[in-house]
Design a protein around this motif. Structure first.
Motif, PDB file in Angstrom:
ATOM      1  N   VAL A  91      34.759  26.125  77.091  1.00  0.00           N
ATOM      2  CA  VAL A  91      33.896  26.139  75.907  1.00  0.00           C
ATOM      3  C   VAL A  91      34.171  27.391  75.084  1.00  0.00           C
ATOM      4  O   VAL A  91      34.229  27.343  73.851  1.00  0.00           O
ATOM      5  N   ASP A  95      35.402  27.710  71.261  1.00  0.00           N
ATOM      6  CA  ASP A  95      34.694  28.540  70.279  1.00  0.00           C
ATOM      7  C   ASP A  95      35.654  29.475  69.541  1.00  0.00           C
ATOM      8  O   ASP A  95      35.505  29.708  68.335  1.00  0.00           O
ATOM      9  N   GLU A  98      37.445  27.283  67.093  1.00  0.00           N
ATOM     10  CA  GLU A  98      36.515  26.871  66.030  1.00  0.00           C
ATOM     11  C   GLU A  98      36.347  27.988  64.998  1.00  0.00           C
ATOM     12  O   GLU A  98      36.327  27.731  63.783  1.00  0.00           O
ATOM     13  N   ASP A 183      32.572  18.319  66.204  1.00  0.00           N
ATOM     14  CA  ASP A 183      32.319  19.745  66.071  1.00  0.00           C
ATOM     15  C   ASP A 183      32.381  20.404  67.453  1.00  0.00           C
ATOM     16  O   ASP A 183      32.463  19.722  68.483  1.00  0.00           O
ATOM     17  N   ALA A 185      30.175  21.950  69.234  1.00  0.00           N
ATOM     18  CA  ALA A 185      29.063  21.674  70.147  1.00  0.00           C
ATOM     19  C   ALA A 185      29.249  20.333  70.850  1.00  0.00           C
ATOM     20  O   ALA A 185      29.012  20.208  72.059  1.00  0.00           O
ATOM     21  N   THR A 186      29.692  19.329  70.109  1.00  0.00           N
ATOM     22  CA  THR A 186      29.939  18.014  70.707  1.00  0.00           C
ATOM     23  C   THR A 186      31.073  18.088  71.711  1.00  0.00           C
ATOM     24  O   THR A 186      31.001  17.524  72.814  1.00  0.00           O
ATOM     25  N   ALA A 188      32.026  20.712  73.342  1.00  0.00           N
ATOM     26  CA  ALA A 188      31.551  21.485  74.495  1.00  0.00           C
ATOM     27  C   ALA A 188      30.740  20.612  75.443  1.00  0.00           C
ATOM     28  O   ALA A 188      30.863  20.726  76.670  1.00  0.00           O
ATOM     29  N   ALA A 189      29.912  19.726  74.887  1.00  0.00           N
ATOM     30  CA  ALA A 189      29.128  18.822  75.731  1.00  0.00           C
ATOM     31  C   ALA A 189      30.048  17.926  76.543  1.00  0.00           C
ATOM     32  O   ALA A 189      29.798  17.660  77.731  1.00  0.00           O
TER      33      ALA A 189
END
Length: 202
Positions: A91, A95, A98, A183, A185-186, A188-189
């Motif tokens: 993750v 980041d 990103e 994105d 966050a998605t 990372a999930a």
């Protein structure tokens, strides 16, 4: 005639590289000419050619400068003691990328162009191959530390696992640049769902 200081030369070189990054990110390698870079930099023809012989040298210099910073940021993820859980380490990697994607002259966007150019340009191909090997070493380190922490099944080859982990990164970049998502966050999930902690002990 006064001598030009090293600091002045470095500042002028960075001015040219910044102009090239903006042009490459905006128009692509092929559509960008040296005249475009010269105009973007606001310098004379002679001033630019004093530092770079042409567009190919500029392209490689842009890649080297920005990829070096990216590899440094990725390597920092392997420095945690104790190690981060594998999913959280990945993750953090996402980041880092990103944040780069959010930059107007994003190295990630330029990087996609460089991958294509590397197929036809042996010199750039050698640089890209070396860069990717260095990045893969980072992911092999993550896999090795995850294995030592019991997050991977016993006997897992860290080089094999690291190669697969590395493939996640260009997959994320391509999706974000070419489709606009997912994105971070998605993504990372999804990583947390696919890389649960301690599967070896489950």
């Amino acid at each position: 005639m006064p001598r030009v200081s090293d600091a002045h030369r470095e500042a002028r070189r960075e001015q040219i590289l910044a102009a090239a990054r903006r042009c490459f990110a905006r128009n692509g390698f092929h559509a960008t000419s040296m005249q475009d870079v010269i105009a973007e930099a606001g310098l004379s023809v002679g001033a630019v050619y004093r530092y770079f012989t042409g567009k190919d040298e500029l392209r490689t210099a842009v890649a080297e400068e920005n990829v070096g910073a990216l590899i440094g940021a990725l390597s920092a993820v392997t420095a945690y003691d104790p190690p981060l859980p594998l999913a959280e380490a990945m993750v953090q990697v996402v980041d880092v990328v990103e944040a780069r994607l959010a930059e107007p002259d994003s190295i990630a966007r330029i990087g996609i162009q460089a991958w294509g150019e590397a197929v036809r340009d042996p010199a750039l191909g050698e640089f890209v191959a070396g860069t990717l090997r260095g990045m893969r070493d980072t992911f092999i380190t993550l896999a090795r530390r995850a294995g030592q922490a019991g997050e991977l099944p016993p006997g897992t080859d860290p080089e094999a696992a690291g190669a697969v982990l590395m493939a996640i990164l260009p997959g994320f970049v391509l999706q974000r640049v070419l489709t606009g998502g997912p994105d971070a966050a998605t993504f990372a999930a999804g990583l947390r769902a696919l890389l649960p902690a301690n599967p070896a002990g489950a």
